[in-house]
Design an enzyme around this catalytic site. Structure first.
Site, PDB file in Angstrom:
ATOM      1  N   LYS A 173       1.030  -1.219   0.093  1.00  0.00           N
ATOM      2  CA  LYS A 173       0.091   0.170   0.209  1.00  0.00           C
ATOM      3  C   LYS A 173       0.947   1.274  -0.134  1.00  0.00           C
ATOM      4  O   LYS A 173       2.047   1.206   0.384  1.00  0.00           O
ATOM      5  CB  LYS A 173      -0.844  -0.021   1.064  1.00  0.00           C
ATOM      6  CG  LYS A 173      -0.535   0.233   2.474  1.00  0.00           C
ATOM      7  CD  LYS A 173      -1.419   0.465   3.473  1.00  0.00           C
ATOM      8  CE  LYS A 173      -1.078   0.539   5.084  1.00  0.00           C
ATOM      9  NZ  LYS A 173      -2.136   0.977   5.879  1.00  0.00           N
ATOM     10  N   GLY A 176     -11.510   9.117 -15.176  1.00  0.00           N
ATOM     11  CA  GLY A 176     -12.654   8.766 -15.517  1.00  0.00           C
ATOM     12  C   GLY A 176     -13.721   8.866 -14.475  1.00  0.00           C
ATOM     13  O   GLY A 176     -13.587   9.890 -13.725  1.00  0.00           O
ATOM     14  N   PRO A 177     -14.569   7.931 -14.330  1.00  0.00           N
ATOM     15  CA  PRO A 177     -15.609   8.032 -13.089  1.00  0.00           C
ATOM     16  C   PRO A 177     -15.393   8.286 -11.808  1.00  0.00           C
ATOM     17  O   PRO A 177     -15.778   8.875 -10.891  1.00  0.00           O
ATOM     18  CB  PRO A 177     -16.696   6.910 -13.251  1.00  0.00           C
ATOM     19  CG  PRO A 177     -16.395   6.295 -14.718  1.00  0.00           C
ATOM     20  CD  PRO A 177     -15.024   6.855 -15.090  1.00  0.00           C
ATOM     21  N   ALA A 178     -13.941   7.640 -11.689  1.00  0.00           N
ATOM     22  CA  ALA A 178     -13.346   7.623 -10.303  1.00  0.00           C
ATOM     23  C   ALA A 178     -13.010   9.059 -10.105  1.00  0.00           C
ATOM     24  O   ALA A 178     -12.997   9.317  -8.555  1.00  0.00           O
ATOM     25  CB  ALA A 178     -12.060   6.769 -10.370  1.00  0.00           C
ATOM     26  N   SER A 182      -9.197   4.744 -14.366  1.00  0.00           N
ATOM     27  CA  SER A 182      -8.058   4.241 -13.695  1.00  0.00           C
ATOM     28  C   SER A 182      -7.397   5.302 -12.862  1.00  0.00           C
ATOM     29  O   SER A 182      -8.092   6.518 -12.750  1.00  0.00           O
ATOM     30  CB  SER A 182      -6.953   3.739 -14.717  1.00  0.00           C
ATOM     31  OG  SER A 182      -6.423   5.188 -15.337  1.00  0.00           O
ATOM     32  N   THR A 227      -9.827   0.187  -9.156  1.00  0.00           N
ATOM     33  CA  THR A 227      -9.473   0.577 -10.380  1.00  0.00           C
ATOM     34  C   THR A 227      -8.204  -0.286 -10.820  1.00  0.00           C
ATOM     35  O   THR A 227      -7.821  -0.884 -10.182  1.00  0.00           O
ATOM     36  CB  THR A 227      -9.470   2.230 -10.717  1.00  0.00           C
ATOM     37  OG1 THR A 227      -9.477   2.395 -11.971  1.00  0.00           O
ATOM     38  CG2 THR A 227      -8.288   2.688  -9.809  1.00  0.00           C
ATOM     39  N   TYR A 228      -7.572   0.283 -11.823  1.00  0.00           N
ATOM     40  CA  TYR A 228      -6.183  -0.373 -12.252  1.00  0.00           C
ATOM     41  C   TYR A 228      -5.308   0.861 -12.320  1.00  0.00           C
ATOM     42  O   TYR A 228      -5.519   2.073 -12.495  1.00  0.00           O
ATOM     43  CB  TYR A 228      -6.382  -1.037 -13.514  1.00  0.00           C
ATOM     44  CG  TYR A 228      -7.002  -0.378 -14.721  1.00  0.00           C
ATOM     45  CD1 TYR A 228      -5.932   0.404 -15.474  1.00  0.00           C
ATOM     46  CD2 TYR A 228      -8.179  -0.063 -14.997  1.00  0.00           C
ATOM     47  CE1 TYR A 228      -6.291   1.167 -16.639  1.00  0.00           C
ATOM     48  CE2 TYR A 228      -8.772   0.390 -16.080  1.00  0.00           C
ATOM     49  CZ  TYR A 228      -7.618   1.273 -16.853  1.00  0.00           C
ATOM     50  OH  TYR A 228      -8.191   1.848 -17.885  1.00  0.00           O
TER      51      TYR A 228
END
Length: 114
Positions: free
Chosen positions: A9, A73-75, A25, A57-58
């Site tokens: 992390k 994007g949506p994130a 992403s 996400t990636y």
């Protein structure tokens, strides 16, 4: 039997950019990716300290040394520039191996640098 556990992390990193009109992403400074053992296109969970949002996400490589952490994007709707997030990756392994596995935890500074 395999179990899921923390692989690595990036703890308390700052969102530097949010790009709604992008494919999707999270873009992460390649130095941070290397330190956490993340690879491009790897699935990650993002936990937003400021608002409690969680999403998956990636990863996309960001410019090395830039400190960039950009939700795309949506994130991009899940965080504001300046929000503090934790980026978490998980792995699957045998229970016997998991008992001795030590995850990697990266603590960037206030500028998202190592």
């Amino acid at each position: 039997m395999h179990i899921q556990l923390l692989k690595s992390k990036i703890h308390r990193v700052k969102i530097t950019q949010a790009e709604l009109h992008y494919v999707g992403s999270i873009t992460i400074d390649e130095d941070l990716m290397d330190a956490a053992g993340l690879i491009e296109n790897e699935k990650v969970q993002i936990v937003n300290i400021n608002n409690g949002e969680r999403l998956e996400t990636y990863v996309i490589k960001g410019e090395r040394g830039s400190g960039q952490v950009c939700l795309n994007g949506p994130a991009a709707r899940k965080a504001q520039v300046g929000d503090i997030v934790i980026i978490i990756s998980y792995c699957s392994m045998e229970v016997s191996e998991a008992k001795t596995y030590q995850p990697v935890v990266v603590f960037p500074d206030e500028y998202n640098r190592l």
